[in-house]
Design a protein around this motif. Structure first.
Motif, PDB file in Angstrom:
ATOM      1  N   LEU A 220       0.995  -0.750  -0.803  1.00  0.00           N
ATOM      2  CA  LEU A 220      -0.049   0.134   0.271  1.00  0.00           C
ATOM      3  C   LEU A 220       0.845   1.176   0.125  1.00  0.00           C
ATOM      4  N   GLU A 221       0.663   2.028  -1.189  1.00  0.00           N
ATOM      5  CA  GLU A 221       0.961   3.928  -1.056  1.00  0.00           C
ATOM      6  C   GLU A 221       0.034   4.346  -0.491  1.00  0.00           C
ATOM      7  N   LYS A 222       0.907   5.234  -0.270  1.00  0.00           N
ATOM      8  CA  LYS A 222       0.493   6.746  -0.020  1.00  0.00           C
ATOM      9  C   LYS A 222       0.613   8.229  -0.217  1.00  0.00           C
ATOM     10  N   ASN A 223       0.040   8.576  -1.315  1.00  0.00           N
ATOM     11  CA  ASN A 223       0.948   9.930  -2.362  1.00  0.00           C
ATOM     12  C   ASN A 223       2.305   9.217  -2.626  1.00  0.00           C
ATOM     13  N   GLY A 224       2.240   8.264  -3.454  1.00  0.00           N
ATOM     14  CA  GLY A 224       3.865   7.375  -3.954  1.00  0.00           C
ATOM     15  C   GLY A 224       4.883   7.279  -3.130  1.00  0.00           C
ATOM     16  N   THR A 225       4.374   7.266  -1.598  1.00  0.00           N
ATOM     17  CA  THR A 225       5.064   6.750  -0.438  1.00  0.00           C
ATOM     18  C   THR A 225       4.502   5.184  -0.055  1.00  0.00           C
ATOM     19  N   MET A 226       5.034   4.417   0.439  1.00  0.00           N
ATOM     20  CA  MET A 226       5.271   3.485   0.836  1.00  0.00           C
ATOM     21  C   MET A 226       4.160   3.547   2.910  1.00  0.00           C
TER      22      MET A 226
ATOM     23  N   GLY B 130      -3.287 -13.951   6.801  1.00  0.00           N
ATOM     24  CA  GLY B 130      -2.737 -14.725   5.580  1.00  0.00           C
ATOM     25  C   GLY B 130      -2.626 -16.232   5.921  1.00  0.00           C
ATOM     26  N   ASN B 131      -1.633 -16.729   4.753  1.00  0.00           N
ATOM     27  CA  ASN B 131      -1.946 -18.338   5.079  1.00  0.00           C
ATOM     28  C   ASN B 131      -1.185 -18.890   5.680  1.00  0.00           C
ATOM     29  N   GLU B 132       0.111 -17.756   5.552  1.00  0.00           N
ATOM     30  CA  GLU B 132       1.117 -18.438   6.372  1.00  0.00           C
ATOM     31  C   GLU B 132       2.655 -17.150   7.178  1.00  0.00           C
ATOM     32  N   ASP B 133       3.090 -17.370   8.103  1.00  0.00           N
ATOM     33  CA  ASP B 133       3.815 -16.456   8.645  1.00  0.00           C
ATOM     34  C   ASP B 133       3.923 -15.238   7.335  1.00  0.00           C
ATOM     35  N   ALA B 134       4.329 -13.824   7.814  1.00  0.00           N
ATOM     36  CA  ALA B 134       4.510 -12.979   7.173  1.00  0.00           C
ATOM     37  C   ALA B 134       5.592 -11.759   8.192  1.00  0.00           C
ATOM     38  N   GLN B 135       6.088 -11.491   6.946  1.00  0.00           N
ATOM     39  CA  GLN B 135       7.384 -10.225   7.011  1.00  0.00           C
ATOM     40  C   GLN B 135       6.774  -8.971   6.511  1.00  0.00           C
ATOM     41  N   ILE B 136       6.931  -7.930   7.369  1.00  0.00           N
ATOM     42  CA  ILE B 136       5.847  -6.964   7.441  1.00  0.00           C
ATOM     43  C   ILE B 136       6.967  -6.086   7.636  1.00  0.00           C
ATOM     44  N   THR B 137       6.766  -4.859   7.051  1.00  0.00           N
ATOM     45  CA  THR B 137       7.295  -2.873   7.020  1.00  0.00           C
ATOM     46  C   THR B 137       6.584  -2.172   6.533  1.00  0.00           C
ATOM     47  N   LEU B 138       6.253  -1.270   7.478  1.00  0.00           N
ATOM     48  CA  LEU B 138       5.531   0.240   7.917  1.00  0.00           C
ATOM     49  C   LEU B 138       6.721   1.082   7.732  1.00  0.00           C
ATOM     50  N   GLU B 139       6.242   2.256   6.920  1.00  0.00           N
ATOM     51  CA  GLU B 139       7.648   3.675   6.367  1.00  0.00           C
ATOM     52  C   GLU B 139       7.071   4.310   7.206  1.00  0.00           C
ATOM     53  N   LEU B 140       6.984   5.045   9.101  1.00  0.00           N
ATOM     54  CA  LEU B 140       7.421   5.357  10.289  1.00  0.00           C
ATOM     55  C   LEU B 140       7.558   6.810   9.934  1.00  0.00           C
ATOM     56  N   GLU B 141       7.882   7.111  10.830  1.00  0.00           N
ATOM     57  CA  GLU B 141       8.954   8.388  11.069  1.00  0.00           C
ATOM     58  C   GLU B 141      10.584   8.260  11.087  1.00  0.00           C
ATOM     59  N   ALA B 142      11.162   8.906  10.755  1.00  0.00           N
ATOM     60  CA  ALA B 142      12.695   7.726  10.369  1.00  0.00           C
ATOM     61  C   ALA B 142      13.638   8.134  11.696  1.00  0.00           C
ATOM     62  N   GLY B 143      14.017   7.230  12.398  1.00  0.00           N
ATOM     63  CA  GLY B 143      15.364   7.106  13.456  1.00  0.00           C
ATOM     64  C   GLY B 143      14.108   7.138  14.572  1.00  0.00           C
ATOM     65  N   LYS B 144      12.896   6.924  14.532  1.00  0.00           N
ATOM     66  CA  LYS B 144      12.421   6.952  15.945  1.00  0.00           C
ATOM     67  C   LYS B 144      12.086   5.710  16.370  1.00  0.00           C
ATOM     68  N   GLU B 145      11.449   5.514  17.839  1.00  0.00           N
ATOM     69  CA  GLU B 145      11.549   3.954  18.083  1.00  0.00           C
ATOM     70  C   GLU B 145      10.066   3.448  19.035  1.00  0.00           C
ATOM     71  N   TYR B 146       9.863   2.877  17.965  1.00  0.00           N
ATOM     72  CA  TYR B 146       8.498   1.994  17.961  1.00  0.00           C
ATOM     73  C   TYR B 146       8.007   1.033  19.509  1.00  0.00           C
ATOM     74  N   LYS B 147       7.353   0.509  20.018  1.00  0.00           N
ATOM     75  CA  LYS B 147       7.287  -0.375  20.932  1.00  0.00           C
ATOM     76  C   LYS B 147       6.047  -1.377  20.175  1.00  0.00           C
ATOM     77  N   ILE B 148       6.576  -2.219  19.531  1.00  0.00           N
ATOM     78  CA  ILE B 148       5.627  -3.376  18.970  1.00  0.00           C
ATOM     79  C   ILE B 148       4.440  -3.951  19.239  1.00  0.00           C
ATOM     80  N   TYR B 149       3.609  -4.427  19.008  1.00  0.00           N
ATOM     81  CA  TYR B 149       2.642  -6.015  19.861  1.00  0.00           C
ATOM     82  C   TYR B 149       1.749  -6.627  19.581  1.00  0.00           C
ATOM     83  N   VAL B 150       1.824  -7.657  19.247  1.00  0.00           N
ATOM     84  CA  VAL B 150       0.685  -8.540  18.409  1.00  0.00           C
ATOM     85  C   VAL B 150       0.187  -9.591  19.603  1.00  0.00           C
TER      86      VAL B 150
END
Length: 137
Positions: free
Chosen positions: A50-56, A82-102
């Motif tokens: 998925l891209e928004k205004n040309g950016t991922m 999904g049918n199997e495990d997936a590698q997900i990539t998001l484009e967020l703010e550069a150089g920032k730290e995030y906490k991920i929950y699944v």
């Protein structure tokens, strides 16, 4: 599995849902307008992007179905199938730290690279939705 036959749609609550992994060949839709932005979706069994205004915004390998994607300046939430495990990539703010929950399990903290990319893996079971939440620290 609940695929998005129209490839991308706006839900009643204002979130986005997208992706169709039942397609044997790549399908794409360009020019989808949402909140003043223009989105482009490419999806099939091998990749969803998925891209928004040309950016991922989102990419998964293999392809996934995303439900109720909501992005604010502090948080990203969505359900993913999904049918199997997936590698997900998001484009967020550069150089920032995030906490991920699944599914309410803390996967830890990750820092985006200089391009703002944040990549993580999600274990997926067919016909079940994993709930992802990413908090900016």
């Amino acid at each position: 599995m609940s695929v998005i036959n129209e490839l991308i749609r706006t839900e009643e609550g204002g979130s986005l849902s997208f992706g169709n992994i039942e397609l044997p060949a790549k399908a794409k839709l360009d020019g989808y307008e949402y909140n003043g932005d223009v989105y482009k979706i490419k999806t099939f069994k091998e990749i969803t992007k998925l891209e928004k205004n040309g950016t991922m915004v989102y990419e998964s390998v293999p392809g996934t179905v995303v439900h109720d994607l909501k992005i604010t300046d502090r948080e990203v939430t969505f359900g993913v199938e999904g049918n199997e495990d997936a590698q997900i990539t998001l484009e967020l703010e550069a150089g920032k730290e995030y906490k991920i929950y699944v599914d309410n399990t803390n996967l830890g903290k990750m820092k985006t690279n200089l391009g703002g990319k944040l990549s993580f893996s999600v274990e997926l079971t067919p016909n079940e939705t994993a709930h992802v939440k990413i908090d900016k620290l």
